[in-house]
Write a protein that holds these residues in place. Structure first.
Motif, mmCIF file in Angstrom:
data_model
loop_
_atom_site.group_PDB
_atom_site.id
_atom_site.type_symbol
_atom_site.label_atom_id
_atom_site.label_comp_id
_atom_site.label_asym_id
_atom_site.label_seq_id
_atom_site.Cartn_x
_atom_site.Cartn_y
_atom_site.Cartn_z
ATOM 1 N N UNK A 82 0.795 -1.231 0.000
ATOM 2 C CA UNK A 82 0.000 0.000 0.000
ATOM 3 C C UNK A 82 0.824 1.277 0.000
ATOM 4 N N UNK A 83 2.146 1.150 0.083
ATOM 5 C CA UNK A 83 2.974 2.354 0.169
ATOM 6 C C UNK A 83 3.175 2.825 1.587
ATOM 7 N N UNK A 84 2.786 2.009 2.566
ATOM 8 C CA UNK A 84 2.963 2.344 3.980
ATOM 9 C C UNK A 84 4.414 2.057 4.392
ATOM 10 N N UNK A 85 4.817 2.497 5.584
ATOM 11 C CA UNK A 85 6.149 2.131 6.082
ATOM 12 C C UNK A 85 6.320 0.621 6.152
ATOM 13 N N UNK A 86 7.575 0.181 6.181
ATOM 14 C CA UNK A 86 7.894 -1.242 6.069
ATOM 15 C C UNK A 86 7.183 -2.080 7.130
ATOM 16 N N UNK A 87 7.136 -1.587 8.374
ATOM 17 C CA UNK A 87 6.508 -2.371 9.447
ATOM 18 C C UNK A 87 5.014 -2.552 9.191
ATOM 19 N N UNK A 88 4.357 -1.504 8.689
ATOM 20 C CA UNK A 88 2.924 -1.607 8.424
ATOM 21 C C UNK A 88 2.640 -2.538 7.251
ATOM 22 N N UNK A 89 3.511 -2.518 6.244
ATOM 23 C CA UNK A 89 3.335 -3.441 5.121
ATOM 24 C C UNK A 89 3.404 -4.883 5.615
ATOM 25 N N UNK A 90 4.410 -5.179 6.434
ATOM 26 C CA UNK A 90 4.588 -6.542 6.922
ATOM 27 C C UNK A 90 3.404 -6.969 7.789
#
Length: 472
Positions: free
Chosen positions: A65-73
């Motif tokens: 979604x283009x979110x920060x890496x932690x949020x993507x994971x």
């Protein structure tokens, strides 16, 4: 199935990739990877969803979604829970601590005895947000995933980043086959909307072949009927698709968007673009143009002839975005206050001149597909020619190479008017411009919306002829 008009070839390509998983040439590595790219809102995800529906193989579908890496994971377990993999519970035992652990768990969950599909949508977001993502992907593909009967689909809208993913000296080089999903072509648009050839070309220029725009265009409705309807709805795909694409493509690049607006307004030369963009410095403009061309949003073209030239001109590469920037984007406030009639009147007034230039790239693409044709040979390059002051301007130039040709193989003119055929005056002008460019009797071509009334041309093409370029 209306949303997938014209997608038969793409579905067949994906089906063939899945078949190679089922009957691999190397049984120790049955896995296959496809790098699927195409501009935003072109229907890539919908295409893959349709493929998954028809393939009926177990799958996992993850969308970045283009979110920060932690949020993507953190979204990975949600995709795992929604997947149809028979051993998906292995993915849910504990949250992954990184993309390496996520992919290793995925490899354990994939079946060994039948093909499955893993889709990672908007991969460029992960490439940008996750340190070393390409290396992680390459390692786990080589060691684990490719040893399973899995089709890995990596999808992306950032064309330059998707090309870079498979480029030389990048970790994932040559691990996947590249596949490009383009817009619906003019013949497909015509079939989908039940329009005649000339009207189909108009619809293709306005919609750019975007499936979302074509889906809301009522079958059989002419250009002006559709525009009147769309301009009454501030949420129509015609109005909102460009805004959403630009917001995703250039979230922090205001200067690139400012330069794009200047080009979209009709400015084509470096100096005029700089002036229209607010008198920006040439170094700033050069950087902005580099970004726009790298993302394939803008094309920069040189005159095609046997002599070198520096008279580069720029145009918005996508026809729908070109239409939106010229007629819709600058006037959204009018539409929002229910004055779409003012916008429609403006389009009617400028339509003929805008369309006459907008159709030229479409004609060149059609010719590249149609040639050889009569006396006209197949050529490696089709472009145009112009001088600084447009004293000489030739719409179609076929040559053996670009930007400086060794040999010119044909010249042509495009006349795209409602009720004015290509006539003796147009032929005389084409002869005059040929004499200014070369002293050789290069074959001449005419492309006309309303027919041709003269003889002596190597070939003539109308709207129906152009559409045959895509019928096959």
């Amino acid at each position: 199935m209306a949303g997938f008009v014209g997608r038969r070839r793409e579905l067949e390509v994906l089906g063939s990739a899945l078949a190679r998983v089922q009957e691999p040439s190397d049984p120790s590595r049955p896995g296959q990877c496809v790098l699927l790219r195409g501009r935003r809102r072109i229907g890539k995800s919908r295409l893959v969803e349709e493929f998954l529906r028809t393939a009926q193989a177990p799958y996992l579908f993850f969308t970045a979604s283009g979110a920060p890496a932690e949020e993507e994971l953190a979204q990975w377990p949600i995709a795992a829970e929604e997947s149809t993999l028979p051993d998906r519970d292995l993915l849910l035992e504990e949250p992954p601590t990184g993309w390496g652990t996520a992919l290793r768990a995925l490899a354990q969950a994939l079946p060994d005895d039948r093909p499955s599909v893993v889709v990672i949508d908007e991969v460029p977001y992960l490439m940008a947000a996750v340190d070393g993502f390409e290396g992680i992907l390459q390692r786990d593909w080589d060691r684990l995933l490719s040893r399973k009967p899995v089709l890995l689909l990596l999808i992306g809208s950032d064309l330059s980043m998707m090309e870079a993913l498979n480029s030389y000296r990048r970790p994932f080089h040559q691990r996947g086959r590249e596949m490009v999903v383009g817009p619906l072509n003019p013949a497909e648009v015509g079939r989908m909307l039940d329009l005649g050839p000339a009207e189909a070309v108009d619809a293709a220029l306005i919609s750019g072949g975007l499936p979302l725009v074509c889906l809301e265009w009522p079958a059989g409705q002419d250009t002006w009927g559709y525009l009147e309807q769309a301009l009454r709805d501030p949420l129509s795909a015609l109005l909102v698709s460009a805004e959403r694409s630009l917001a995703a493509e250039f979230p922090d690049q205001a200067m690139a968007r400012q330069v794009l607006r200047a080009i979209g307004s009709g400015e084509r030369t470096f100096t005029n673009i700089a002036r229209a963009a607010g008198g920006i410095a040439h170094t700033t403009l050069s950087r902005a143009l580099e970004v726009l061309m790298e993302k394939r949003v803008v094309a920069g073209e040189l005159p095609l002839s046997t002599r070198p030239s520096k008279e580069r001109r720029y145009r918005v590469a996508d026809s729908y975005l070109r239409f939106w920037l010229r007629f819709l984007g600058p006037h959204l406030p009018e539409i929002e206050r229910t004055r779409g009639d003012l916008v429609l009147h403006r389009i009617r007034r400028q339509w003929t001149s805008w369309r006459g230039r907008a159709v030229e790239p479409l004609v060149r693409e059609a010719l590249a597909r149609l040639l050889p044709l009569g006396e006209l040979p197949a050529v490696p390059v089709i472009g145009g020619y112009w001088t600084r002051g447009n004293e000489v301007e030739i719409d179609l130039v076929g040559a053996d190479r670009e930007p400086v040709a060794r040999e010119l193989l044909f010249l042509g003119s495009v006349k795209w008017l409602e009720n004015a055929p290509f006539d003796g005056h147009d032929l005389a002008a084409l002869h005059k411009h040929r004499a200014a460019l070369t002293d050789r009797p290069v074959p001449l071509l005419a492309v006309s919306r309303s027919g041709v009334t003269v003889t002596g041309l190597a070939a003539t093409l109308g709207p129906a002829d152009l559409l045959t370029a895509w019928h096959a």
